[in-house]
Motif scaffolding. Structure first.
Motif, PDB file in Angstrom:
ATOM      1  N   GLN A 274       0.833  -1.208   0.000  1.00 33.41           N
ATOM      2  CA  GLN A 274       0.000   0.000   0.000  1.00 33.41           C
ATOM      3  C   GLN A 274       0.866   1.255   0.000  1.00 33.41           C
ATOM      4  O   GLN A 274       0.549   2.236  -0.683  1.00 33.41           O
ATOM      5  N   PHE A 275       1.957   1.245   0.752  1.00 35.79           N
ATOM      6  CA  PHE A 275       2.870   2.383   0.790  1.00 35.79           C
ATOM      7  C   PHE A 275       3.430   2.648  -0.613  1.00 35.79           C
ATOM      8  O   PHE A 275       3.446   3.793  -1.087  1.00 35.79           O
TER       9      PHE A 275
ATOM     10  N   ILE B 156      -3.483  10.136   0.462  1.00 33.06           N
ATOM     11  CA  ILE B 156      -2.048   9.966   0.241  1.00 33.06           C
ATOM     12  C   ILE B 156      -1.295   9.935   1.575  1.00 33.06           C
ATOM     13  O   ILE B 156      -0.418   9.082   1.799  1.00 33.06           O
ATOM     14  N   ALA B 157      -1.637  10.857   2.470  1.00 32.12           N
ATOM     15  CA  ALA B 157      -0.958  10.914   3.770  1.00 32.12           C
ATOM     16  C   ALA B 157      -1.141   9.610   4.536  1.00 32.12           C
ATOM     17  O   ALA B 157      -0.217   9.131   5.207  1.00 32.12           O
ATOM     18  N   ARG B 158      -2.310   9.011   4.415  1.00 34.33           N
ATOM     19  CA  ARG B 158      -2.560   7.758   5.126  1.00 34.33           C
ATOM     20  C   ARG B 158      -1.782   6.606   4.495  1.00 34.33           C
ATOM     21  O   ARG B 158      -1.213   5.774   5.198  1.00 34.33           O
ATOM     22  N   CYS B 159      -1.740   6.549   3.174  1.00 32.88           N
ATOM     23  CA  CYS B 159      -0.949   5.507   2.490  1.00 32.88           C
ATOM     24  C   CYS B 159       0.524   5.587   2.865  1.00 32.88           C
ATOM     25  O   CYS B 159       1.202   4.556   2.994  1.00 32.88           O
TER      26      CYS B 159
ATOM     27  N   LEU C  49      -8.620   0.994   0.855  1.00 38.43           N
ATOM     28  CA  LEU C  49      -8.044   2.068   0.035  1.00 38.43           C
ATOM     29  C   LEU C  49      -8.835   2.226  -1.266  1.00 38.43           C
ATOM     30  O   LEU C  49      -9.158   3.348  -1.675  1.00 38.43           O
ATOM     31  N   ALA C  50      -9.150   1.109  -1.919  1.00 36.58           N
ATOM     32  CA  ALA C  50      -9.918   1.175  -3.164  1.00 36.58           C
ATOM     33  C   ALA C  50     -11.276   1.835  -2.930  1.00 36.58           C
ATOM     34  O   ALA C  50     -11.732   2.656  -3.740  1.00 36.58           O
TER      35      ALA C  50
ATOM     36  N   LYS D  43       4.321   6.504   8.199  1.00 38.33           N
ATOM     37  CA  LYS D  43       5.534   5.761   8.555  1.00 38.33           C
ATOM     38  C   LYS D  43       5.202   4.453   9.270  1.00 38.33           C
ATOM     39  O   LYS D  43       5.843   3.432   9.040  1.00 38.33           O
ATOM     40  N   ASN D  44       4.202   4.503  10.134  1.00 41.98           N
ATOM     41  CA  ASN D  44       3.777   3.322  10.885  1.00 41.98           C
ATOM     42  C   ASN D  44       2.691   2.590  10.103  1.00 41.98           C
ATOM     43  O   ASN D  44       1.653   3.180   9.786  1.00 41.98           O
ATOM     44  N   PRO D  45       2.899   1.323   9.772  1.00 46.62           N
ATOM     45  CA  PRO D  45       1.879   0.585   9.006  1.00 46.62           C
ATOM     46  C   PRO D  45       0.495   0.615   9.660  1.00 46.62           C
ATOM     47  O   PRO D  45      -0.518   0.568   8.962  1.00 46.62           O
ATOM     48  N   LYS D  46       0.438   0.719  10.994  1.00 45.91           N
ATOM     49  CA  LYS D  46      -0.844   0.732  11.686  1.00 45.91           C
ATOM     50  C   LYS D  46      -1.660   1.971  11.355  1.00 45.91           C
ATOM     51  O   LYS D  46      -2.887   1.983  11.543  1.00 45.91           O
TER      52      LYS D  46
END
Length: 283
Positions: free
Chosen positions: A188-189, A240-243, A258-259, A246-249
């Protein structure tokens, strides 16, 4: 035991591309009579890795999604070199498209949403792509996207701490750089970076060296896309900021989520003036 190649089944028609570990050729399957892409690995595997390669190919071959390049066959050639036979996609990569023209926000969101859905399907099968980037995203003649090159994917249960999962530095998630256990949110990142490029024409993390890029991924907050493209809605800045958290959580719980966030933006149109109506004429 590894499946072996039927002699003269695949006839090479031309070279499509090469990487550090493999080359891809356009070929004809002389048994079925279709055009395919054949990926040949430059180095052979040990017997244990050959079995793992075959098991992974069997799982990947069962993935069926319009946005995933289909895997047709797997085996070893006469020299003992492993190969994959995949769907041939006529068209260019997303990387080529980004170099020639900008994408509209609607198209970028539609493509990213479709790719997120394809990744979600792979994740449910236990597969992490591990190298999502514009060069591995194919754009068809009818402007649809297909995600290719699952060649370095590994079962989720096999990657934790193994160091086997590699990728392209500019698209690595922080946990990949730090050698920490990965999960589907690492893909996702990388997809978030590709979406940022589609929206702005720029990479969110860039630098003159590998170390500089990795330092930005680990420490820098990217500039919101709307700063580069004021026409973008604030909702895209938040996605975008959520994708790229830095922390996967702190990212979306899944690529399906996301979709779901992107599809409404892919369908939305800029507000337009109401159509003019004529007054009725009374006779």
């Amino acid at each position: 035991m590894m499946i072996t190649l039927q002699k003269d089944r695949y006839e090479t028609l031309g070279h499509l591309g090469s990487g550090a570990t493999s080359r891809v050729d356009k070929a004809r399957d002389n048994v079925i009579g279709r055009i395919v892409a054949r990926k040949t690995f430059l180095n052979g595997f040990g017997e244990d890795l050959e079995q793992q390669f075959l098991r992974e190919a069997q799982i990947i071959g069962q993935l069926s999604d319009p946005c995933i390049v289909q895997l047709y066959d797997v085996g070893i050639d006469e020299q003992g070199t492993p190969f994959l036979v995949m769907e041939y996609v006529a068209g260019k990569t997303l990387e080529d498209h980004l170099g020639s023209s900008a994408l509209t926000a609607r198209r970028a969101c539609a493509w990213a949403a479709d790719l997120a859905g394809a990744l979600a399907l792979a994740h449910r099968a236990g597969i992490i792509h591990g190298d999502v980037k514009p060069g591995n995203i194919l754009v068809t003649a009818d402007n649809k996207v297909k995600l290719g090159d699952f060649g370095i994917a590994r079962f989720v249960s096999q990657i934790s701490g193994s160091g086997l999962l590699k990728g392209t530095p500019a698209y690595l998630a922080p946990e990949q750089i730090q050698g920490e256990p990965q999960d589907p949110r690492s893909d996702q990142f990388a997809l978030g970076i590709a979406l940022y490029q589609m929206l702005t024409g720029l990479k969110p993390f860039d630098g003159s060296s590998l170390g500089a890029v990795c330092a930005q991924i680990l420490n820098a907050d990217p500039v919101p896309p709307s700063r580069h493209n004021p026409a973008l809605p604030q909702a895209l800045d938040l996605i975008i900021a959520r994708c790229l958290a830095k922390n996967p959580k702190d990212r979306f719980a899944s690529c399906d989520e996301l979709a779901s966030a992107l599809y409404p933006l892919a369908r939305s149109r800029p507000p337009s003036a109401a159509p003019k109506t004529r007054k009725p004429i009374w006779w």
